[in-house]
Design a protein around this motif. Structure first.
Motif, PDB file in Angstrom:
ATOM      1  N   VAL A 252      47.112  42.003  52.978  1.00 10.78           N
ATOM      2  CA  VAL A 252      47.907  41.381  51.910  1.00 10.78           C
ATOM      3  C   VAL A 252      47.304  40.025  51.557  1.00 10.78           C
ATOM      4  CG1 VAL A 252      50.177  40.468  51.280  1.00 10.78           C
ATOM      5  CG2 VAL A 252      50.026  42.514  52.683  1.00 10.78           C
ATOM      6  N   MET A 253      46.911  39.274  52.600  1.00 16.41           N
ATOM      7  CA  MET A 253      46.351  37.940  52.379  1.00 16.41           C
ATOM      8  C   MET A 253      45.059  38.017  51.557  1.00 16.41           C
ATOM      9  SD  MET A 253      47.131  36.409  56.147  1.00 16.41           S
ATOM     10  CE  MET A 253      46.043  35.033  56.206  1.00 16.41           C
ATOM     11  N   ILE A 254      44.184  38.951  51.942  1.00 13.30           N
ATOM     12  CA  ILE A 254      42.895  39.032  51.241  1.00 13.30           C
ATOM     13  C   ILE A 254      43.104  39.473  49.793  1.00 13.30           C
ATOM     14  CG2 ILE A 254      40.650  40.245  51.162  1.00 13.30           C
ATOM     15  CD1 ILE A 254      40.726  40.155  54.249  1.00 13.30           C
ATOM     16  N   ARG A 255      43.922  40.516  49.601  1.00 15.48           N
ATOM     17  CA  ARG A 255      44.171  40.989  48.224  1.00 15.48           C
ATOM     18  C   ARG A 255      44.793  39.875  47.380  1.00 15.48           C
ATOM     19  NH1 ARG A 255      46.007  46.065  50.249  1.00 15.48           N
ATOM     20  NH2 ARG A 255      48.124  45.287  50.131  1.00 15.48           N
ATOM     21  N   SER A 256      45.784  39.171  47.967  1.00 11.44           N
ATOM     22  CA  SER A 256      46.470  38.116  47.210  1.00 11.44           C
ATOM     23  C   SER A 256      45.515  36.967  46.889  1.00 11.44           C
ATOM     24  CB  SER A 256      47.658  37.568  47.990  1.00 11.44           C
ATOM     25  OG  SER A 256      48.487  38.618  48.378  1.00 11.44           O
ATOM     26  N   ALA A 257      44.631  36.653  47.862  1.00 15.15           N
ATOM     27  CA  ALA A 257      43.678  35.556  47.628  1.00 15.15           C
ATOM     28  C   ALA A 257      42.727  35.922  46.493  1.00 15.15           C
ATOM     29  CB  ALA A 257      42.899  35.262  48.901  1.00 15.15           C
ATOM     30  N   LEU A 258      42.320  37.212  46.463  1.00 14.72           N
ATOM     31  CA  LEU A 258      41.428  37.653  45.379  1.00 14.72           C
ATOM     32  C   LEU A 258      42.141  37.590  44.032  1.00 14.72           C
ATOM     33  CD1 LEU A 258      39.620  40.704  47.038  1.00 14.72           C
ATOM     34  CD2 LEU A 258      38.537  38.635  46.143  1.00 14.72           C
ATOM     35  N   ILE A 259      43.391  38.053  44.006  1.00 15.33           N
ATOM     36  CA  ILE A 259      44.173  38.012  42.760  1.00 15.33           C
ATOM     37  C   ILE A 259      44.329  36.566  42.302  1.00 15.33           C
ATOM     38  CG2 ILE A 259      46.492  38.372  41.767  1.00 15.33           C
ATOM     39  CD1 ILE A 259      46.703  40.880  43.486  1.00 15.33           C
ATOM     40  N   GLY A 260      44.712  35.683  43.235  1.00 19.77           N
ATOM     41  CA  GLY A 260      44.931  34.276  42.904  1.00 19.77           C
ATOM     42  C   GLY A 260      43.679  33.619  42.354  1.00 19.77           C
ATOM     43  N   THR A 261      42.537  33.855  43.025  1.00 25.60           N
ATOM     44  CA  THR A 261      41.298  33.221  42.577  1.00 25.60           C
ATOM     45  C   THR A 261      40.910  33.741  41.195  1.00 25.60           C
ATOM     46  OG1 THR A 261      40.638  33.324  44.886  1.00 25.60           O
ATOM     47  CG2 THR A 261      38.974  32.587  43.348  1.00 25.60           C
ATOM     48  N   GLY A 262      41.023  35.071  41.020  1.00 27.01           N
ATOM     49  CA  GLY A 262      40.660  35.680  39.746  1.00 27.01           C
ATOM     50  C   GLY A 262      41.538  35.175  38.614  1.00 27.01           C
ATOM     51  N   ILE A 263      42.847  35.206  38.826  1.00 22.88           N
ATOM     52  CA  ILE A 263      43.781  34.760  37.783  1.00 22.88           C
ATOM     53  C   ILE A 263      43.568  33.271  37.508  1.00 22.88           C
ATOM     54  CG2 ILE A 263      46.242  34.331  37.289  1.00 22.88           C
ATOM     55  CD1 ILE A 263      45.665  37.241  37.037  1.00 22.88           C
ATOM     56  N   GLY A 264      43.389  32.500  38.570  1.00 22.09           N
ATOM     57  CA  GLY A 264      43.217  31.052  38.421  1.00 22.09           C
ATOM     58  C   GLY A 264      42.010  30.693  37.573  1.00 22.09           C
ATOM     59  N   ALA A 275      51.148  34.617  41.480  1.00 22.07           N
ATOM     60  CA  ALA A 275      52.081  34.856  42.588  1.00 22.07           C
ATOM     61  C   ALA A 275      52.873  36.143  42.357  1.00 22.07           C
ATOM     62  CB  ALA A 275      53.016  33.665  42.733  1.00 22.07           C
ATOM     63  N   PHE A 276      53.342  36.358  41.139  1.00 19.36           N
ATOM     64  CA  PHE A 276      54.113  37.575  40.874  1.00 19.36           C
ATOM     65  C   PHE A 276      53.247  38.833  40.956  1.00 19.36           C
ATOM     66  CE2 PHE A 276      57.549  34.851  39.285  1.00 19.36           C
ATOM     67  CZ  PHE A 276      58.611  35.458  39.945  1.00 19.36           C
ATOM     68  N   LEU A 277      51.998  38.748  40.457  1.00 18.05           N
ATOM     69  CA  LEU A 277      51.098  39.898  40.552  1.00 18.05           C
ATOM     70  C   LEU A 277      50.822  40.250  42.008  1.00 18.05           C
ATOM     71  CD1 LEU A 277      48.340  39.433  37.822  1.00 18.05           C
ATOM     72  CD2 LEU A 277      49.960  41.315  38.043  1.00 18.05           C
ATOM     73  N   ALA A 278      50.561  39.213  42.819  1.00 19.01           N
ATOM     74  CA  ALA A 278      50.243  39.434  44.228  1.00 19.01           C
ATOM     75  C   ALA A 278      51.473  39.995  44.954  1.00 19.01           C
ATOM     76  CB  ALA A 278      49.790  38.131  44.878  1.00 19.01           C
ATOM     77  N   TYR A 279      52.635  39.479  44.605  1.00 20.21           N
ATOM     78  CA  TYR A 279      53.881  39.951  45.224  1.00 20.21           C
ATOM     79  C   TYR A 279      54.074  41.436  44.911  1.00 20.21           C
ATOM     80  CZ  TYR A 279      58.843  40.222  46.406  1.00 20.21           C
ATOM     81  OH  TYR A 279      60.037  40.587  46.955  1.00 20.21           O
ATOM     82  N   ASP A 280      53.813  41.775  43.655  1.00 16.95           N
ATOM     83  CA  ASP A 280      54.002  43.145  43.208  1.00 16.95           C
ATOM     84  C   ASP A 280      53.053  44.097  43.945  1.00 16.95           C
ATOM     85  OD1 ASP A 280      55.288  44.986  41.438  1.00 16.95           O
ATOM     86  OD2 ASP A 280      53.346  45.180  40.444  1.00 16.95           O
ATOM     87  N   GLN A 281      51.778  43.694  44.074  1.00 15.55           N
ATOM     88  CA  GLN A 281      50.841  44.587  44.775  1.00 15.55           C
ATOM     89  C   GLN A 281      51.182  44.693  46.255  1.00 15.55           C
ATOM     90  OE1 GLN A 281      48.264  43.848  47.109  1.00 15.55           O
ATOM     91  NE2 GLN A 281      48.842  41.684  47.144  1.00 15.55           N
TER      92      GLN A 281
END
Lengths: 507, 163
Positions: A252-264, A275-281
């Motif tokens: 979860v941490m790795i996927r969320s970190a990738l989503i966060g970096t990409g979106i950012g 945050a909402f995208l990562a929560y959803d996945q």
């Protein structure tokens, strides 16, 4: 390696460390209090940094940014209200965890995964800024103009709910920027014969006005109407998660970190979306789907990892291209410019040591945030109990002190008051203020590059459409606008059909 | 006020502003000699753009469109009287505070303004809080910002309390 060794003593200088820690502390405080934003913390901190060299000054700003992003989770978990919009997804599981007596664990996990997300995005950033900067080094005035136009269009499109209102705001920002001495011709513009306007509207004066003053007005209005909430957070002790808990959440941490970096890294997006995208996945892939929203630790992990990973992501276009993605990075860009570090490819050629020190300062800020949140949580619980209207008076004092300190000018304080009033009224009439700031920050580059390109091409517009890179960015501008128009039309159709369905059901 | 009338009002104000801006640009800024686009180009182009966009806002406000998606996110509006009070208090405090700073310097100006804000705007009944906060803020900021961080604080033209 050599540069890193030169940068290390600069980053580990006691003054730099002290200012990073102070910034992180202020950021967490502002981030944790609902109604105060870390953008406000950044504009209040920026004048204080004037006196220092670039490295400690930028370190303090980055500490504030990172502290603010992490601080939002404190109130999200303890009182169920996100301190910043980025922490809205943290409330979903953080607050239920607190209600079931596990607030300490939720806070501890939030801070650890925040640091993971932030440091992960830092690593991605270090690799990618260099690549992007290498590509961008070949950009001429036409390409830079197209790029800035793209940055402006994404932010105008995404900042508000309507593209038209976003564009109106962006144009107002660009208009304000033209006041003062024209740098190419040395001609005064819109100064009405006064010398005090020759230097133009100072970016920082406008930022304090736009980000702090309207908030104070809102706080006072809430107080007067009795709608002001008093937060009664219970005393709590931060409890770090066990190694097993972290290992269980590693994917979860790795996927969320990738989503966060990409979106950012996409201008105009930012923490809440990530945050909402990562929560959803996290919920989709979880075997305990039904526990989400009821106090599932993975929900806090996803949201907090992703919103902090946004910090590194947002730094990619900021440092390599000079394009800020949100108000906070726009203020940091203001800080970098004031301290003589103009972001863009040249930064990596001329100020390599400073760039590496910035990387180290980000790492340092995360360490500071973890330590402050672990040992200082009692302080934040106490701060949450301070009534907002009392804080409002204190904020106004700091606004005045900060604005005055920029150029030792009382006129600036009056300008700040006027801009604040304008910001409040525009927001009430649904015109977003973020594009105004972006217009102020990017306007000068936009005008200079356009005019330089036109000089180079001897007045012919073909310089803009013969460059593939410029065409690529212009294409993106059109895509962003089309995307926004189609999205708005769909949303309206959906809303209308909902209203019709409702009316039908009522009949 | 409905959303459509809000759009109409702000559109009209911005349109008038944009037209006035463009006229002043043409009258006061020379076309310049540095290249094809002189100092007048951007301010004029932006003025025309803003006029066009505000015109679109006004036109758009006449198109009926059910409910606007932006409304979904707006909270309960506070009463107009309360809002005017909040705006007047904030602007009034900022102006009075700045004037006091220019006459009596940072320490006295801040202590008086904070005390006045708590007493007259917020009507805080607790004199210990008033005393503590006004003196605490003025001396605290003086010591931390002025002395420790070296930030330049305002000096008074009539009275000046510095040590």
């Amino acid at each position: 390696m050599e540069i890193l060794l030169t940068a290390l003593p600069l980053a580990l200088d006691p003054l730099t460390i002290g200012l990073v820690v102070l910034g992180a502390l202020l950021g967490i405080i502002f981030g944790s209090i609902p109604g105060l934003t870390y953008s406000m913390a950044l504009v209040l901190v920026l004048p204080i940094t004037f006196k220092f060299d670039a490295v400690p000054a930028i370190g303090m700003l980055l500490g504030t940014y990172i502290g603010g992003m992490t601080g939002g989770s404190v109130s999200a978990i303890l009182i169920g209200i996100p301190g910043t919009p980025s922490a809205a997804a943290t409330v979903l599981d953080g607050y239920p965890l607190a209600k079931s007596g596990r607030a300490g664990l939720a806070l501890g996990t939030a801070v650890v995964v925040s640091a993971f997300g932030g440091l992960f995005s830092l690593a991605v950033m270090i690799v990618s800024v260099d690549l992007v900067a290498r590509l961008a080094i070949r950009f001429g005035p036409a390409e830079i103009f197209a790029l800035v136009l793209f940055g402006m269009s994404t932010i105008c499109g995404l900042a508000g709910k309507s593209l038209l209102r976003g564009l109106v705001a962006g144009t107002i920002g660009l208009l304000l920027m033209t006041v003062g001495m024209d740098e190419l011709d040395g001609v005064p513009r819109m100064t009405f014969g006064t010398t005090s306007l020759l230097q133009g509207v100072h970016l920082l004066v406008a930022m304090v006005g736009l980000f702090a003053v309207p908030q104070v007005m809102n706080m006072l209005a809430d107080y007067k109407s009795g709608g002001q909430a008093l937060y009664r957070a219970k005393a709590v002790k931060t409890e770090l998660p066990s190694f097993r808990q972290l290992r269980g959440n590693l994917s979860v941490m790795i996927r969320s970190a990738l989503i966060g970096t990409g979106i950012g890294s996409i201008p105009g997006t930012g923490g809440p979306i990530a945050a909402f995208l990562a929560y959803d996945q996290a919920r989709r892939f979880s075997p305990n789907k039904e526990n989400f929203g009821k106090g599932e630790l993975s929900g806090v992990v996803a949201s907090e990892t992703a919103n902090n990973a946004v910090t590194g992501g947002a730094m990619i276009p900021l440092l390599s291209l000079g394009i800020p993605g949100d108000p906070a990075t726009a203020i940091i860009l203001g800080g970098l410019l004031i301290h003589g570090l103009a972001p863009g490819p040249m930064l990596f050629m001329e100020n390599k040591v400073e760039v590496y020190t910035i990387y180290l300062a980000i790492g340092l800020a995360y360490i500071a945030v973890v330590l402050i949140q672990y040992f200082g949580i009692r302080l934040f619980v106490k701060i949450l109990r301070v009534p907002p209207h009392i804080l409002a008076v204190g904020i106004l004092v700091v606004c005045v002190v900060g604005t005055f300190a920029i150029r030792n000018s009382f006129l600036d304080v009056y300008v700040m008051t006027g801009v604040g009033l304008m910001g409040y009224l525009l927001t009430r009439f649904r015109i977003p203020v973020t594009p105004i700031v972006l217009g102020l920050v990017l306007g000068e580059t936009m005008e200079r590059e356009f005019r330089t390109a036109m000089i180079l091409s001897e007045g012919k517009f073909d310089i803009f459409y013969t460059s593939p890179m410029a065409l690529f960015f212009f294409g993106l501008v059109i895509a962003v606008i089309a995307f926004q128009l189609v999205g708005a039309r769909r949303e309206r159709a959906k809303l209308n059909s909902n209203v019709q369905e409702k009316a039908h059901a009522e009949n | 006020m409905t959303d459509a009338s809000k759009d109409r009002l702000v559109g009209l104000v911005l349109l008038v502003f944009a037209v006035a801006w463009s006229v002043i640009v043409v009258e006061t800024i020379p076309p310049g000699s540095s290249g094809p686009v002189g100092p007048r180009g951007f301010p004029l182009g932006l003025g025309v753009l803003l006029a066009g966009l505000s015109g679109l806002m006004i036109l758009g406000s006449f198109i009926p469109r059910g409910r606007d998606s932006a409304d979904e996110l707006q909270g309960e509006p506070v009463a107009l009287g309360v809002e005017i009070w909040a705006i007047a208090s904030t602007v009034g405090l900022l102006v009075v505070y700045t004037l006091l700073l220019s006459y009596s310097g940072f320490i006295i100006g801040t202590a008086l303004s904070v005390a006045a804000a708590l007493l007259f705007i917020l009507r805080v009944p607790d004199w210990r809080l008033i005393l503590g906060m006004s003196l605490g803020m003025s001396l605290g900021i003086y010591l931390v910002f002025g002395k420790l961080l070296g930030v330049y604080l305002p000096r008074g033209s009539w009275i000046d309390l510095y040590f």
